[in-house]
Design a protein around this motif. Structure first.
Motif, PDB file in Angstrom:
ATOM      1  N   ALA A  28      51.845   8.987  -7.057  1.00 10.89           N
ATOM      2  CA  ALA A  28      52.856   8.290  -6.271  1.00 10.89           C
ATOM      3  C   ALA A  28      52.487   6.839  -5.981  1.00 10.89           C
ATOM      4  O   ALA A  28      53.301   6.084  -5.438  1.00 10.89           O
ATOM      5  CB  ALA A  28      53.097   9.029  -4.960  1.00 10.89           C
ATOM      6  N   ILE A  30      50.155   5.797  -3.846  1.00 10.84           N
ATOM      7  CA  ILE A  30      49.795   5.587  -2.437  1.00 10.84           C
ATOM      8  C   ILE A  30      48.380   5.005  -2.370  1.00 10.84           C
ATOM      9  O   ILE A  30      47.472   5.520  -3.016  1.00 10.84           O
ATOM     10  CB  ILE A  30      49.857   6.909  -1.658  1.00 10.84           C
ATOM     11  N   PHE A  86      65.362  16.684   5.195  1.00  9.41           N
ATOM     12  CA  PHE A  86      65.861  15.314   5.133  1.00  9.41           C
ATOM     13  C   PHE A  86      67.028  15.014   6.062  1.00  9.41           C
ATOM     14  O   PHE A  86      67.402  13.857   6.217  1.00  9.41           O
ATOM     15  CB  PHE A  86      66.223  14.965   3.686  1.00  9.41           C
ATOM     16  N   GLY A 164      67.470  14.584  -0.213  1.00 11.87           N
ATOM     17  CA  GLY A 164      66.035  14.509  -0.472  1.00 11.87           C
ATOM     18  C   GLY A 164      65.735  14.054  -1.880  1.00 11.87           C
ATOM     19  O   GLY A 164      64.835  13.241  -2.107  1.00 11.87           O
ATOM     20  N   TYR A 165      66.497  14.577  -2.845  1.00  6.28           N
ATOM     21  CA  TYR A 165      66.285  14.173  -4.240  1.00  6.28           C
ATOM     22  C   TYR A 165      66.526  12.681  -4.403  1.00  6.28           C
ATOM     23  O   TYR A 165      65.771  11.984  -5.077  1.00  6.28           O
ATOM     24  CB  TYR A 165      67.214  14.960  -5.154  1.00  6.28           C
ATOM     25  N   GLU A 167      66.428  10.361  -1.936  1.00  9.99           N
ATOM     26  CA  GLU A 167      65.487   9.577  -1.124  1.00  9.99           C
ATOM     27  C   GLU A 167      64.129   9.423  -1.791  1.00  9.99           C
ATOM     28  O   GLU A 167      63.529   8.345  -1.749  1.00  9.99           O
ATOM     29  CB  GLU A 167      65.308  10.238   0.248  1.00  9.99           C
ATOM     30  N   ILE A 168      63.619  10.490  -2.375  1.00 10.34           N
ATOM     31  CA  ILE A 168      62.241  10.444  -2.869  1.00 10.34           C
ATOM     32  C   ILE A 168      62.159  10.288  -4.385  1.00 10.34           C
ATOM     33  O   ILE A 168      61.070  10.347  -4.953  1.00 10.34           O
ATOM     34  CB  ILE A 168      61.467  11.718  -2.466  1.00 10.34           C
ATOM     35  N   GLY A 169      63.309  10.062  -5.028  1.00 14.61           N
ATOM     36  CA  GLY A 169      63.288   9.864  -6.470  1.00 14.61           C
ATOM     37  C   GLY A 169      62.428   8.660  -6.839  1.00 14.61           C
ATOM     38  O   GLY A 169      62.600   7.568  -6.298  1.00 14.61           O
ATOM     39  N   SER A 170      61.488   8.852  -7.739  1.00 16.52           N
ATOM     40  CA  SER A 170      60.545   7.788  -8.081  1.00 16.52           C
ATOM     41  C   SER A 170      60.954   7.009  -9.329  1.00 16.52           C
ATOM     42  O   SER A 170      60.391   5.946  -9.600  1.00 16.52           O
ATOM     43  CB  SER A 170      59.144   8.391  -8.300  1.00 16.52           C
ATOM     44  N   ALA A 175      65.999   5.134  -7.968  1.00 13.33           N
ATOM     45  CA  ALA A 175      65.790   4.244  -6.825  1.00 13.33           C
ATOM     46  C   ALA A 175      66.942   3.249  -6.679  1.00 13.33           C
ATOM     47  O   ALA A 175      67.418   2.976  -5.569  1.00 13.33           O
ATOM     48  CB  ALA A 175      64.466   3.500  -6.981  1.00 13.33           C
ATOM     49  N   ARG A 178      69.902   5.109  -5.404  1.00 16.59           N
ATOM     50  CA  ARG A 178      69.714   5.409  -3.985  1.00 16.59           C
ATOM     51  C   ARG A 178      70.085   4.216  -3.127  1.00 16.59           C
ATOM     52  O   ARG A 178      70.833   4.341  -2.148  1.00 16.59           O
ATOM     53  CB  ARG A 178      68.259   5.793  -3.738  1.00 16.59           C
TER      54      ARG A 178
END
Length: 203
Positions: A28, A30, A86, A164-165, A167-170, A175, A178
């Motif tokens: 991710a 981080i 979420f 949730g899908y 929001e956290i789609g990478s 993105a 979103r």
């Protein structure tokens, strides 16, 4: 993660789970200095047993216990409708379940002892003062509880899963979608309706 009723956090392999968590934060992107020291120094890891219930399963929320003399087992809260976090509605919906289920049990008890049923917010008294129509046996009342609560919880689960899908789609495309979607929903007032609609009691 599929449902696993025999899940036990003590069975989890600490090293395996630790390596898995480190892999997730690395993938991710981080920064190591924020989270890695915490993971490195931790000695006990576990994952939640159930993340999401399929709201369209046919098993139902109540069932008579075999050889119990008419006793029932009833699901409520996460046991009935575990949902993604979420929309922040897990506890809210559990409380509404408890209230709705309590009114049905109260109606059953009142029917058993033969006392008048006082006014409840989710029911209308007949004009002639008689008791409300509807199921009087415990099985029917429990089905009525499930019918009342299934619609709102299923709707919230589906919205939270989709949100949730997004929001956290990478992926870059996700993105961008979103950002554009949330901007548009906010401008149109739809986002406010979604969040407040989920929070409005439906019992």
């Amino acid at each position: 993660v599929s449902e696993n009723v025999d899940w036990n956090p003590d069975k989890a392999a600490p090293t395996e789970t630790q390596e898995k968590m480190l892999g997730i934060i690395q993938e991710a992107g981080i920064p190591d200095e924020g989270v890695r020291p915490i993971i490195d120094k931790s000695r006990r890891f576990f994952e939640q047993g159930v993340y999401f219930h399929n709201p369209f399963r046919l098993a139902g929320w109540s069932k008579q216990v075999k050889d119990s003399g008419g006793c029932y087992c009833v699901l409520a809260g996460d046991a009935a409708h575990a949902m993604p976090p979420f929309l922040g509605q897990g506890s809210n919906q559990a409380i509404q379940d408890a209230y709705c289920l309590a009114t049905k049990i109260f109606r059953h008890n009142a029917n058993v002892v033969g006392v008048p049923i006082p006014h409840l917010e989710d029911q209308q008294q007949q004009e002639d003062g008689e008791q409300e129509q509807g199921p009087k046996d415990i099985e029917g009342l429990l089905k009525e509880y499930e019918k009342t609560r299934w619609g709102p919880t299923a709707s919230i689960s589906i919205k939270a899963f989709f949100l949730g899908y997004v929001e956290i789609g990478s992926f870059n495309l996700v993105a961008k979608f979103r950002d554009a979607l949330f901007f548009t929903l906010g401008r149109l007032g739809i986002a406010r309706k979604i969040y407040l609609g989920a929070a409005t009691p439906k019992v």
